[in-house]
Write an enzyme that holds these catalytic residues in place. Structure first.
Site, PDB file in Angstrom:
ATOM      1  N   HIS B 151       8.846  14.797  29.232  1.00  0.00           N
ATOM      2  CA  HIS B 151       9.569  13.742  29.936  1.00  0.00           C
ATOM      3  C   HIS B 151       9.375  12.461  29.147  1.00  0.00           C
ATOM      4  O   HIS B 151       8.263  11.937  29.057  1.00  0.00           O
ATOM      5  CB  HIS B 151       9.045  13.579  31.366  1.00  0.00           C
ATOM      6  CG  HIS B 151       9.421  14.708  32.266  1.00  0.00           C
ATOM      7  ND1 HIS B 151       8.558  15.243  33.184  1.00  0.00           N
ATOM      8  CD2 HIS B 151      10.581  15.398  32.392  1.00  0.00           C
ATOM      9  CE1 HIS B 151       9.173  16.217  33.842  1.00  0.00           C
ATOM     10  NE2 HIS B 151      10.401  16.335  33.371  1.00  0.00           N
ATOM     11  N   GLU B 154       7.246   9.096  29.807  1.00  0.00           N
ATOM     12  CA  GLU B 154       5.806   9.179  30.062  1.00  0.00           C
ATOM     13  C   GLU B 154       5.035   8.896  28.772  1.00  0.00           C
ATOM     14  O   GLU B 154       4.342   9.758  28.228  1.00  0.00           O
ATOM     15  CB  GLU B 154       5.505  10.551  30.678  1.00  0.00           C
ATOM     16  CG  GLU B 154       6.263  10.694  32.016  1.00  0.00           C
ATOM     17  CD  GLU B 154       6.316  12.109  32.603  1.00  0.00           C
ATOM     18  OE1 GLU B 154       5.681  13.026  32.045  1.00  0.00           O
ATOM     19  OE2 GLU B 154       7.020  12.288  33.619  1.00  0.00           O
ATOM     20  N   SER B 279       2.828  12.171  32.840  1.00  0.00           N
ATOM     21  CA  SER B 279       2.227  11.060  33.594  1.00  0.00           C
ATOM     22  C   SER B 279       3.227  10.673  34.691  1.00  0.00           C
ATOM     23  O   SER B 279       4.414  10.932  34.541  1.00  0.00           O
ATOM     24  CB  SER B 279       1.942   9.864  32.668  1.00  0.00           C
ATOM     25  OG  SER B 279       3.121   9.136  32.355  1.00  0.00           O
ATOM     26  N   TYR B 280       2.875  10.011  35.730  1.00  0.00           N
ATOM     27  CA  TYR B 280       1.528   9.559  36.050  1.00  0.00           C
ATOM     28  C   TYR B 280       1.106  10.208  37.370  1.00  0.00           C
ATOM     29  O   TYR B 280       1.946  10.792  38.042  1.00  0.00           O
ATOM     30  CB  TYR B 280       1.526   8.031  36.180  1.00  0.00           C
ATOM     31  CG  TYR B 280       2.514   7.503  37.171  1.00  0.00           C
ATOM     32  CD1 TYR B 280       3.853   7.255  36.793  1.00  0.00           C
ATOM     33  CD2 TYR B 280       2.164   7.229  38.490  1.00  0.00           C
ATOM     34  CE1 TYR B 280       4.794   6.771  37.704  1.00  0.00           C
ATOM     35  CE2 TYR B 280       3.091   6.744  39.407  1.00  0.00           C
ATOM     36  CZ  TYR B 280       4.395   6.519  38.998  1.00  0.00           C
ATOM     37  OH  TYR B 280       5.340   6.034  39.912  1.00  0.00           O
ATOM     38  N   TYR B 330       4.535  18.505  44.274  1.00  0.00           N
ATOM     39  CA  TYR B 330       5.693  18.875  45.092  1.00  0.00           C
ATOM     40  C   TYR B 330       6.160  20.255  44.667  1.00  0.00           C
ATOM     41  O   TYR B 330       5.825  20.726  43.589  1.00  0.00           O
ATOM     42  CB  TYR B 330       6.859  17.902  44.948  1.00  0.00           C
ATOM     43  CG  TYR B 330       7.100  17.384  43.542  1.00  0.00           C
ATOM     44  CD1 TYR B 330       6.876  16.037  43.262  1.00  0.00           C
ATOM     45  CD2 TYR B 330       7.534  18.211  42.510  1.00  0.00           C
ATOM     46  CE1 TYR B 330       7.084  15.538  41.999  1.00  0.00           C
ATOM     47  CE2 TYR B 330       7.742  17.718  41.240  1.00  0.00           C
ATOM     48  CZ  TYR B 330       7.526  16.370  40.989  1.00  0.00           C
ATOM     49  OH  TYR B 330       7.722  15.861  39.736  1.00  0.00           O
TER      50      TYR B 330
END
Lengths: 277, 391
Positions: B151, B154, B279-280, B330
């Protein structure tokens, strides 16, 4: 199909599948009996999300940039389903100063997530800072902002490298306090928020004792990972309440023109518009 | 300083006394010119007595030459380091893609005996996907995979990966556990898994997360590369809307960045651990994300995770929460460590590095090295376990 139990008639299943929102935030399948208190693992994401909701409430209502808090760790969490009303979290957590990162003591809070209105929060935090010291620091912030003869204009706080000019710290603090109002209103059991960046800020010089700003802030929404852009108008008079008006545009809108446009272009709004919304 | 020919002759006599080991910097030639001598400590008394008894004036220019030499050497070393860090690569700041790729070459050249740069594929926009191979052996040793920056926003992950790369290379031969590790296992490190996205965060949008691939039928660009793996693909926690930041893509492995890693892992055939940096939030997670049922190795992975979190905490007190993806962050389908675990790589872990929300993606550069240092301790704990527990 993940999340669905077996024994449903095919037709009903089809109906459920078609109404299952594709990009929705998760729906926790709480297996608990309503009305009873259930202990949560402190590392459960719902617990930390609820703790942050409580902090958004406190950070907004205190209207005090020097007492802004961030979550450190959830120590205890329990949850109760209140049938017909919502879900209530009971939390104990440690915090740190949002601006200085130092230990800011622990808090007890309850967060009631309702179906159609923003969450109801009760929060009580231990005081680690001397009340007088807090007042002094807020006064310093306030006077610095109030005594500007030319309106302060700034961009990207923090910048891409995470740096914040000393002179911009009060602006960051005010933005956090104001954004907390927005984040509180948007927070649900399944959607959490952090203020990711102040894209732009412009002061409006006033003749009275209040301090007035227009902000463009980026909010990071979890678990969707969306970056939400909000235009926020804020008036601070040192004591609560902080007056906040806002309008947010979802990430989708900005991407539809296909250019992946930098949010900073929205800062151009400040130079064109003069009126309030 | 000699006043006359006679004194000069005395000094010249001194020169002949080899056992004194005198080092004449300026030789006695005429009385008009001063003579500079370096005198070793053991001869000092004798020379002083000689000079004084013959009335030859002297003054001490440098009391203790060794001290001066030592300090000078220190200064040279320090300025060399400064030179390196100022003209080459400062690990305590965020870098452009070009600068990172340059440093990969530097590492491969500086530590050529154990580090080599490999290309595992190309990004959507045709940027090379460069990884470093750390190896002291021949053949297909059991290996550990580590990636960062899947990603792109990050930034602390790409930055930490660079620091960790240098740390591994320089510790080999000096640190017992790293030495033992590399004597038994190889390490593959991909510091920028999403170079197109990373470039975009520098040029246009600091908050860009996804790849930069075009989506047919939509004006929106990019796929969330950590929803694109073949593990519960298309399930909960991923969006089917191309405009979403968690868009899973048209099909599993549609993203060349993901496919390249999958191909590499499959072709290698002997990867024992799959570690990935994000992160994060300060989390250390193991599978699953696509479902909330625990993996078969839940207890073992939890134990390893807790040990790693303790190692992380030991340095600066940074606390990490340990758990499966589903319970800790999640439910999210199509994630990399779910794929690697179901593929058979038992030790699959995902890190979410600093912080917990104050700065978020915009972590101050001053925190890069502390973050990298503590993260390395956590990674090392896992790697040591992998080394000690072959399967």
């Amino acid at each position: 199909m993940p999340g669905f139990r077996a024994a449903l008639p095919a037709a009903l299943l089809l109906l459920l599948l078609s109404s299952f929102p594709p990009a929705a935030a998760e729906q926790p399948p709480w297996p608990w009996t309503p009305g009873a208190m259930h202990a949560l693992n402190p590392s459960d994401r719902h617990a930390s999300r609820a703790a942050w909701t409580a902090l958004h409430y406190s950070n907004y209502h205190e209207a005090s940039p020097s007492t802004l808090r961030a979550l450190r760790q959830v120590l205890k969490a329990t949850v109760k389903i209140i049938p017909g009303l919502g879900v209530k979290y009971y939390l104990q957590f440690t915090t740190e100063g949002y601006i200085n990162g130092e230990n800011a003591g622990s808090c007890l809070a309850t967060v009631l997530y309702l179906k159609k209105s923003p969450p109801e929060v009760y929060i009580k935090c231990a005081h680690t800072q001397d009340k007088k010291q807090i007042q002094e620091e807020d006064n310093k912030f306030y006077h610095y902002l109030h005594h500007q003869t030319k309106p302060i204009i700034a961009n990207n706080i923090p910048d891409s490298h995470g740096n914040i000019d000393r002179a911009h710290l009060p602006l960051w603090g005010l933005a956090i306090a104001g954004s907390s109002y927005i984040m509180l209103e948007k927070s649900t059991e399944n959607l959490g928020y952090f203020m990711a960046q102040v894209k732009a800020v412009k002061q409006r010089i006033r003749k009275d004792s209040a301090v007035e700003f227009e902000f463009i802030v980026l909010l990071h929404e979890t678990p969707t990972q969306k970056i939400e852009l909000c235009h926020m108008h804020l008036i601070w008079t040192l004591s609560p309440p902080l007056r906040v008006k806002y309008i947010c545009t979802s990430d989708n809108h900005w991407l539809e023109d296909g250019s992946g446009q930098d949010y900073g272009s929205a800062a151009g709004l400040f130079h064109e518009k003069e009126g309030n919304f | 300083k000699t006043r006359n020919e006679e004194q000069l002759k005395k000094l010249q006599f001194l020169e002949t006394l080899d056992h004194l080991e005198l080092d004449f910097w300026l030789n006695p030639s005429t009385p008009a010119l001063p003579v500079d001598v370096r005198i070793p400590a053991h001869s000092l008394q004798a020379v002083k007595v000689f000079l004084e008894s013959h009335g030859i004036e002297y003054s001490i220019l440098i009391e203790d030459l060794q001290v001066v030499l030592d300090r000078e050497k220190q200064d040279i070393v320090a300025s060399q380091q400064m030179e390196r860090s100022s003209s080459a690569f400062n690990y305590g700041t965020y870098h452009s893609l070009a600068s990172i790729y340059q440093e990969l070459d530097n590492l491969a050249s500086e530590y050529g005996n154990i580090v080599s740069k490999i290309q595992i594929g190309e990004s959507y926009e045709k940027r090379p996907l460069y990884a470093l191979k750390f190896s002291t052996g021949r053949g297909n040793r059991p290996a550990i995979w580590l990636d960062a920056g899947i990603h792109s926003r990050e930034w602390v992950t790409q930055a930490s990966a660079m620091w960790i790369a240098r740390k591994i290379a320089s510790d080999y031969g000096n640190d017992p556990s790293t030495t033992s590790l590399l004597n038994n296992l190889d390490i593959f490190l991909l510091p920028v898994a999403n170079p197109d996205g990373y470039e975009f965060t520098h040029t246009t949008n600091r908050m860009w997360r996804k790849t930069r691939s075009k989506n047919s039928g939509s004006l929106c660009i990019g796929v969330d590369p950590n929803r694109n793996w073949d593990a519960g693909f298309g399930g909960p926690g991923a969006s089917n809307n191309p405009c979403s930041d968690s868009y899973h893509g048209p099909s599993a492995n549609s993203e060349v960045e993901v496919k390249s890693i999958v191909n590499f892992i499959k072709n290698h055939g002997n990867i024992r651990a799959f570690l990935t940096l994000h992160s994060y939030s300060q989390l250390l997670m193991y599978p699953y994300g696509y479902k909330c049922t625990p993996p078969a190795d839940n207890a073992e992975l939890n134990t390893i995770g807790k040990a790693a979190a303790n190692s992380i905490q030991s340095l600066y007190g940074t606390t990490y929460t340990v758990g499966s993806i589903c319970t800790t962050i999640y439910q999210a389908s199509g994630g990399s460590i779910d794929w690697s675990y179901d593929y058979g790589i038992k030790y699959s872990f995902a890190f979410e590095l600093r912080d917990t929300g104050r700065y978020g993606f915009l972590l101050p550069a001053a925190q890069i090295i502390p973050t990298a240092e503590e993260t390395w301790l956590g990674l090392k704990t896992i790697m040591e376990y992998v080394q000690d527990n072959p399967y």
